[in-house]
Design a protein around this motif. Structure first.
Motif, PDB file in Angstrom:
ATOM      1  N   UNK A 115       2.900   9.273  -6.172  1.00  0.00           N
ATOM      2  CA  UNK A 115       3.406  10.524  -5.587  1.00  0.00           C
ATOM      3  C   UNK A 115       2.485  11.049  -4.488  1.00  0.00           C
ATOM      4  N   UNK A 116       2.032  10.140  -3.630  1.00  0.00           N
ATOM      5  CA  UNK A 116       1.198  10.548  -2.505  1.00  0.00           C
ATOM      6  C   UNK A 116       1.529   9.694  -1.289  1.00  0.00           C
ATOM      7  N   UNK A 117       1.119  10.150  -0.121  1.00  0.00           N
ATOM      8  CA  UNK A 117       1.328   9.401   1.115  1.00  0.00           C
ATOM      9  C   UNK A 117       0.059   8.620   1.424  1.00  0.00           C
ATOM     10  N   UNK A 139       3.386  20.153  -3.058  1.00  0.00           N
ATOM     11  CA  UNK A 139       3.491  18.727  -2.730  1.00  0.00           C
ATOM     12  C   UNK A 139       3.261  18.490  -1.249  1.00  0.00           C
ATOM     13  N   UNK A 140       3.844  19.341  -0.427  1.00  0.00           N
ATOM     14  CA  UNK A 140       3.679  19.203   1.031  1.00  0.00           C
ATOM     15  C   UNK A 140       2.209  19.381   1.426  1.00  0.00           C
ATOM     16  N   UNK A 141       1.548  20.371   0.837  1.00  0.00           N
ATOM     17  CA  UNK A 141       0.128  20.605   1.146  1.00  0.00           C
ATOM     18  C   UNK A 141      -0.721  19.423   0.705  1.00  0.00           C
ATOM     19  N   UNK A 142      -0.450  18.891  -0.488  1.00  0.00           N
ATOM     20  CA  UNK A 142      -1.214  17.741  -0.980  1.00  0.00           C
ATOM     21  C   UNK A 142      -1.034  16.532  -0.064  1.00  0.00           C
ATOM     22  N   UNK A 143       0.204  16.275   0.360  1.00  0.00           N
ATOM     23  CA  UNK A 143       0.469  15.132   1.243  1.00  0.00           C
ATOM     24  C   UNK A 143      -0.231  15.285   2.583  1.00  0.00           C
ATOM     25  N   UNK A 144      -0.114  16.456   3.185  1.00  0.00           N
ATOM     26  CA  UNK A 144      -0.702  16.666   4.509  1.00  0.00           C
ATOM     27  C   UNK A 144      -2.226  16.694   4.451  1.00  0.00           C
ATOM     28  N   UNK A 201       0.831  -1.207   0.000  1.00  0.00           N
ATOM     29  CA  UNK A 201       0.000   0.000   0.000  1.00  0.00           C
ATOM     30  C   UNK A 201       0.865   1.256   0.000  1.00  0.00           C
ATOM     31  N   UNK A 202       1.942   1.237   0.775  1.00  0.00           N
ATOM     32  CA  UNK A 202       2.852   2.381   0.831  1.00  0.00           C
ATOM     33  C   UNK A 202       3.534   2.591  -0.518  1.00  0.00           C
ATOM     34  N   UNK A 203       3.990   1.489  -1.139  1.00  0.00           N
ATOM     35  CA  UNK A 203       4.659   1.574  -2.447  1.00  0.00           C
ATOM     36  C   UNK A 203       3.705   2.128  -3.507  1.00  0.00           C
ATOM     37  N   UNK A 204       2.452   1.656  -3.497  1.00  0.00           N
ATOM     38  CA  UNK A 204       1.461   2.158  -4.455  1.00  0.00           C
ATOM     39  C   UNK A 204       1.251   3.661  -4.284  1.00  0.00           C
ATOM     40  N   UNK A 205       1.275   4.122  -3.034  1.00  0.00           N
ATOM     41  CA  UNK A 205       1.168   5.561  -2.792  1.00  0.00           C
ATOM     42  C   UNK A 205       2.374   6.313  -3.324  1.00  0.00           C
ATOM     43  N   UNK A 206       3.569   5.747  -3.136  1.00  0.00           N
ATOM     44  CA  UNK A 206       4.786   6.401  -3.626  1.00  0.00           C
ATOM     45  C   UNK A 206       4.808   6.463  -5.145  1.00  0.00           C
ATOM     46  N   UNK A 207       4.321   5.399  -5.797  1.00  0.00           N
ATOM     47  CA  UNK A 207       4.241   5.396  -7.265  1.00  0.00           C
ATOM     48  C   UNK A 207       3.324   6.517  -7.744  1.00  0.00           C
TER      49      UNK A 207
END
Length: 317
Positions: free
Chosen positions: A130-132, A196-201, A122-128
């Motif tokens: 570009x999200x957390x 990017x930081x705003x989107x992640x948070x 699940x974490x890898x899919x998020x990284x692919x």
């Protein structure tokens, strides 16, 4: 219309070979209905129907039992792997009959390893993407949910530690990282960082507010887990960082047009750009809640200088 697209001479020849030839093991039907004889080397960007056979020759009697039909393409491979693991592997591992045959210790180890694998996937899919993405374990009533209270709490605590690590990674990202590495970033790098930081948070906040994740946090509070206090403190830090990132994005967006001109316009036109840029920076300093600090403006000015240097180098060369 479908018959006209499907019943072409090329399609009929390929299907004839697939039904009767020993060499043809599968065909792919894309959205344009032009059948392909084999799976392409690269997954297509659109969904395709793949039909494969498990026998040398298909007949009317065995066609339903000897063919497999599945969808490929469109979604990334990791997404397909995650979906298959949840809908197939997890169902097998969580089957009560299988667990009885394996024994308690083996069953617990297999289930724990699979949950760890699904979390990593699940974490890898998020990284692919570009999200957390915060991994969520199976809850009560779902396949793979643990029945014993002690094991379930241990699993949820492990999930909380994973979330904590992911959130800390986002909070520890430094807007000055590229400057410190001597990479000479331009102002668009600064704007991109805060977006990017705003989107992640924002994504983390939405996920933590979702019903399944609220159930996890509630279950750990009821169990009086020692991890809850630290995680609550981290969530408060994440909320402050989210407010800062969203506020910075709101104001920095007013600079995007001018920074694009600073990076791309001819050198002769740069003098006309400086006045609106400095005026906008003055307004940001005056009205923003978080970007009105010397550190932030110094970074922006240094990155603007990098843009001017890049433009000068291109002009001279």
């Amino acid at each position: 219309k479908f018959d006209k697209l499907f019943r072409t001479e090329a399609n009929c020849e390929i299907l004839e070979l697939f039904l009767n030839s020993e060499d043809e093991k599968c065909v792919v039907v894309p959205q344009n209905i032009k059948i392909i004889e084999a799976v392409p080397n690269r997954l297509p960007k659109v969904k395709c129907l793949c039909i494969s056979k498990g026998t040398e020759k298909l007949t009317e009697a065995n066609v339903s039992s000897e063919t497999s039909i599945y969808e490929i393409g469109a979604s990334p491979p990791f997404g397909n792997l995650e979906l298959k693991s949840k809908n197939s592997s997890l169902v097998v591992v969580s089957n009560h009959t299988n667990q009885l045959n394996w024994g308690d210790l083996t069953s617990r180890e297999i289930t724990g390893n699979l949950h760890s694998y699904l979390s990593s996937m699940s974490i890898v899919c998020g990284q692919v993407s570009a999200e957390t993405r915060l991994p969520t374990p199976p809850l009560d009533g779902e396949h793979g949910a643990l029945s014993e209270t002690h094991n379930r709490i241990a699993l949820l605590e492990g999930t909380l530690l994973t979330w904590k690590k992911q959130i800390k990674n986002v909070l520890q990202q430094d807007p000055e990282a590229q400057l410190k590495l001597g990479l000479n970033p331009t102002p668009d790098t600064e704007i991109s960082f805060w977006k990017t930081r705003a989107n992640n948070l924002n994504s983390i906040s939405e996920q933590l507010s979702s019903k399944p994740n609220r159930r996890i946090l509630r279950a750990l509070e009821i169990a009086k887990s020692t991890y809850c206090t630290d995680f609550s403190k981290l969530c408060r830090e994440a909320r402050k960082a989210r407010d800062e990132a969203n506020d910075n994005v709101k104001y920095l967006q007013t600079l995007e047009k001018w920074m694009r001109k600073l990076n791309e316009d001819d050198v002769e036109n740069l003098t006309a750009i400086f006045k609106p840029i400095m005026h906008t920076l003055m307004l940001i300093w005056k009205h923003s809640t978080h970007y009105n600090t010397p550190n932030r403006l110094v970074v922006m000015i240094r990155e603007m200088c990098n843009s001017v240097i890049d433009q000068s180098c291109r002009f001279i060369s």
